[in-house]
Write an enzyme that holds these catalytic residues in place. Structure first.
Site, short mmCIF file in Angstrom:
data_model
loop_
_atom_site.label_atom_id
_atom_site.label_comp_id
_atom_site.label_asym_id
_atom_site.label_seq_id
_atom_site.Cartn_x
_atom_site.Cartn_y
_atom_site.Cartn_z
N ASP A 194 78.57 -31.10 -113.13
CA ASP A 194 78.31 -31.80 -111.87
C ASP A 194 78.98 -30.98 -110.77
O ASP A 194 80.20 -31.05 -110.58
CB ASP A 194 78.89 -33.22 -111.94
CG ASP A 194 78.68 -33.98 -110.64
OD1 ASP A 194 78.28 -33.37 -109.62
OD2 ASP A 194 78.92 -35.22 -110.63
N LYS A 234 77.09 -31.44 -99.44
CA LYS A 234 78.51 -31.10 -99.34
C LYS A 234 78.60 -29.60 -98.99
O LYS A 234 78.09 -29.22 -97.96
CB LYS A 234 79.25 -31.53 -100.60
CG LYS A 234 79.21 -33.07 -100.77
CD LYS A 234 79.89 -33.57 -102.02
CE LYS A 234 79.70 -35.09 -102.14
NZ LYS A 234 80.23 -35.61 -103.43
N ARG A 279 71.27 -35.05 -96.85
CA ARG A 279 71.69 -35.95 -97.92
C ARG A 279 70.71 -35.83 -99.07
O ARG A 279 69.50 -35.79 -98.86
CB ARG A 279 71.62 -37.41 -97.43
CG ARG A 279 72.79 -37.98 -96.66
CD ARG A 279 74.06 -37.60 -97.20
NE ARG A 279 74.83 -38.61 -97.87
CZ ARG A 279 76.00 -39.06 -97.41
NH1 ARG A 279 76.46 -38.71 -96.23
NH2 ARG A 279 76.71 -39.88 -98.12
N THR A 305 74.89 -32.75 -105.45
CA THR A 305 74.43 -33.21 -104.15
C THR A 305 73.95 -31.98 -103.38
O THR A 305 74.24 -30.84 -103.74
CB THR A 305 75.55 -33.86 -103.32
OG1 THR A 305 76.58 -32.88 -103.12
CG2 THR A 305 76.14 -35.07 -104.03
N TYR A 362 53.63 -41.63 -99.90
CA TYR A 362 53.97 -42.09 -101.25
C TYR A 362 53.50 -41.08 -102.27
O TYR A 362 52.33 -40.71 -102.26
CB TYR A 362 53.40 -43.49 -101.53
CG TYR A 362 54.55 -44.45 -101.71
CD1 TYR A 362 55.26 -44.46 -102.90
CD2 TYR A 362 54.98 -45.24 -100.67
CE1 TYR A 362 56.38 -45.28 -103.04
CE2 TYR A 362 56.09 -46.05 -100.80
CZ TYR A 362 56.79 -46.07 -101.99
OH TYR A 362 57.91 -46.85 -102.13
N GLU A 372 54.70 -40.91 -105.90
CA GLU A 372 55.31 -41.11 -107.22
C GLU A 372 54.71 -40.14 -108.21
O GLU A 372 53.49 -39.94 -108.25
CB GLU A 372 55.10 -42.55 -107.69
CG GLU A 372 56.09 -43.51 -107.07
CD GLU A 372 55.81 -44.96 -107.43
OE1 GLU A 372 54.84 -45.23 -108.15
OE2 GLU A 372 56.58 -45.82 -106.96
C1 PLP Z 1 79.88 -36.72 -104.17
C2 PLP Z 1 79.79 -36.67 -105.65
C3 PLP Z 1 78.80 -37.37 -106.35
C4 PLP Z 1 77.93 -38.42 -105.72
O1 PLP Z 1 77.14 -38.09 -104.70
P1 PLP Z 1 76.50 -39.24 -103.75
O2 PLP Z 1 75.42 -38.48 -103.06
O3 PLP Z 1 77.61 -39.70 -102.87
O4 PLP Z 1 75.98 -40.32 -104.61
C5 PLP Z 1 78.70 -37.17 -107.71
N1 PLP Z 1 79.53 -36.35 -108.36
C6 PLP Z 1 80.52 -35.68 -107.73
C7 PLP Z 1 81.41 -34.77 -108.51
C8 PLP Z 1 80.69 -35.83 -106.36
O5 PLP Z 1 81.69 -35.19 -105.74
#
Ligand code: PLP
Length: 417
Positions: A203, A232, A238, A229, A51, A53
């Site tokens: 993003d 990807k 993750r 993220t 933990y 925080e």
């Molecule tokens: C995949 C994605 C997210 C969200 O990611 P998660 O880990 O699935 O919550 C946010 N913004 C964009 C543009 C994405 O492609």
């Protein structure tokens, strides 16, 4: 469910079955990738017990000296990956978001007040749920103005985005998408945001690995905040991160903890650190470039078989096929195409195409991404074969039993253990 299946052993069996499913199939899901065993190892480590925080050096728990070091390495590796050395003093890194959605909600919560206006890409044109869709907390909390792509070209229309920014004076503009196959002009977005006196959030969830690998321009220098993220194209575990200008760092940190999250997942932060370090290697740059060239080749191979690709092709790892504009397949929905392909061993997702007349669960399109298959070793030279598989399955509207061997093709590309 049979009570016999409620056992620890059955979970182990199912995990083996999931690995076999991957190995037996061709994975074209644009948001998936295979992190290496080296990146995944920390996920099973004891760091997940801790933990912690707070942030390194200012935790709400004792015993954090070791995980402090892990988080500091992750923060620095993230800066090294995306921000040139001479600009690093101006940037702040937060490596704690559990997911891309959590990162985006924390940014909104930190920078906006309920009712403030966000200008973002609509989900129907390739944006993300967390960019303000009505069913998401973002859409319920903020006033959303949407931009989309030009219906004829499938491209972002920056003049239109600028007009909307001037008209609505949003507090935040979001640049980023889940289903847009072309280069995003972050410099232009930066100019638009500054002239409207709005924050710019980039993003980069889908394209982070391509930016790190040098085949998509970076938003650094143009955006006030960057969320992404890590799983990807970046090929990490993750998770997610936030990079922002230093003056916003305090707000962002407080908005992650205590604003929207509790204890950070230290095992996941350790794995993110490994991914950020591996993505700095030359081999990752080669990977990213191969992803882009392989995606472009498959788009081209499908076009030469009559398929309509939204925007005419791709600059990144993914593209959308518009079945409604593909001669001979106009009546095939995205849902049917997804199902036919899955039965044949090709896994991808249906996706709305811009201006889709079918409902979101049916759609007229499919989304194809190459990040996962290139990790498994696929190359541009393999794409003619793959295009023939897709074309055969969709045109016969059944799983071919003769003449094509999709499983043998899938087995040529090994899934990491
Ligand atoms: C995949 C994605 C997210 C969200 O990611 P998660 O880990 O699935 O919550 C946010 N913004 C964009 C543009 C994405 O492609």
């Amino acid at each position: 469910m049979n009570t016999k299946t409620l056992s620890v052993a059955s979970i182990a069996q199912l995990l083996t079955a999931e690995h076999t499913r991957h190995q037996n199939t061709i994975n074209l899901i644009a948001s998936e990738n295979y992190a290496t065993a080296e990146t995944r190892a920390p996920l099973a480590s004891i760091a997940g017990t801790k933990y912690a925080e707070g942030y390194p050096g200012r935790r709400y728990y004792a015993g954090c000296a070791v995980v402090d070091e892990i988080e500091r390495i992750a923060q620095q590796a993230l800066l090294d990956l995306f921000v040139p050395k001479e600009l690093q003093a101006e940037y702040h890194a937060n490596v704690q978001p559990h997911a891309g959605s959590s990162a985006n909600l924390a940014v909104y919560n930190g920078l906006l007040k309920p009712g403030d206006t966000i200008l973002s890409m609509s989900l129907a044109h390739g944006g993300h749920l967390t960019h303000g869709h009505a069913v998401n907390l973002s859409g319920k909390t903020y006033a959303i103005v949407s931009y989309g792509v030009d219906p004829d070209t499938g491209l972002l229309n920056y003049d239109e985005i600028e007009r909307l920014a001037q008209l609505h004076k949003p507090k935040l503009i979001i640049a980023g998408a889940t289903a847009y196959s072309r280069t995003i002009d972050f410099a232009r977005f930066g100019t638009i945001a500054r002239s409207a006196n709005a924050f710019l959030l980039a993003d980069i969830a889908h394209i982070a690995g391509l930016i790190a690998g040098g085949c998509h321009p970076t938003p650094v220098g143009h955006a006030d905040i960057i969320t992404s993220t890590t799983h990807k194209t970046l090929r990490g575990p993750r998770g997610a991160f936030i990079l922002c200008k230093k003056d916003l760092g305090g707000k962002v940190d407080l908005s992650i903890m205590p604003g929207t999250q509790g204890g950070p997942f230290m095992h996941a932060i350790a794995a993110r650190a490994v991914a950020f370090l591996l993505a700095q290697e030359q081999s990752f740059g080669d990977y990213a470039k191969t992803v882009c060239s392989t995606a472009a080749t498959l788009a081209h191979e499908l076009q030469s078989r009559g398929y309509h690709i939204v925007s005419g092709g791709t600059d990144n790892h993914l593209f959308l096929v518009d079945l409604s504009k593909t001669p001979g397949l106009e009546t095939l929905s995205g849902k049917e195409a997804e199902q036919l392909l899955e039965q044949a061993g090709i896994v991808l997702n249906r996706n709305a195409i811009p201006g889709d007349t079918r409902p979101p669960l049916t759609t007229s399109g499919i989304r194809i991404g190459l990040a996962a298959m290139v990790t498994r070793g696929a190359k541009p030279a393999d794409m003619a074969q793959l295009a023939t598989f897709i074309d055969t399955v969709l045109r016969r509207r059944e799983t071919p039993t003769t003449g094509i061997d999709i499983r043998a093709f899938a087995h040529r590309f090994t899934v990491p253990a």
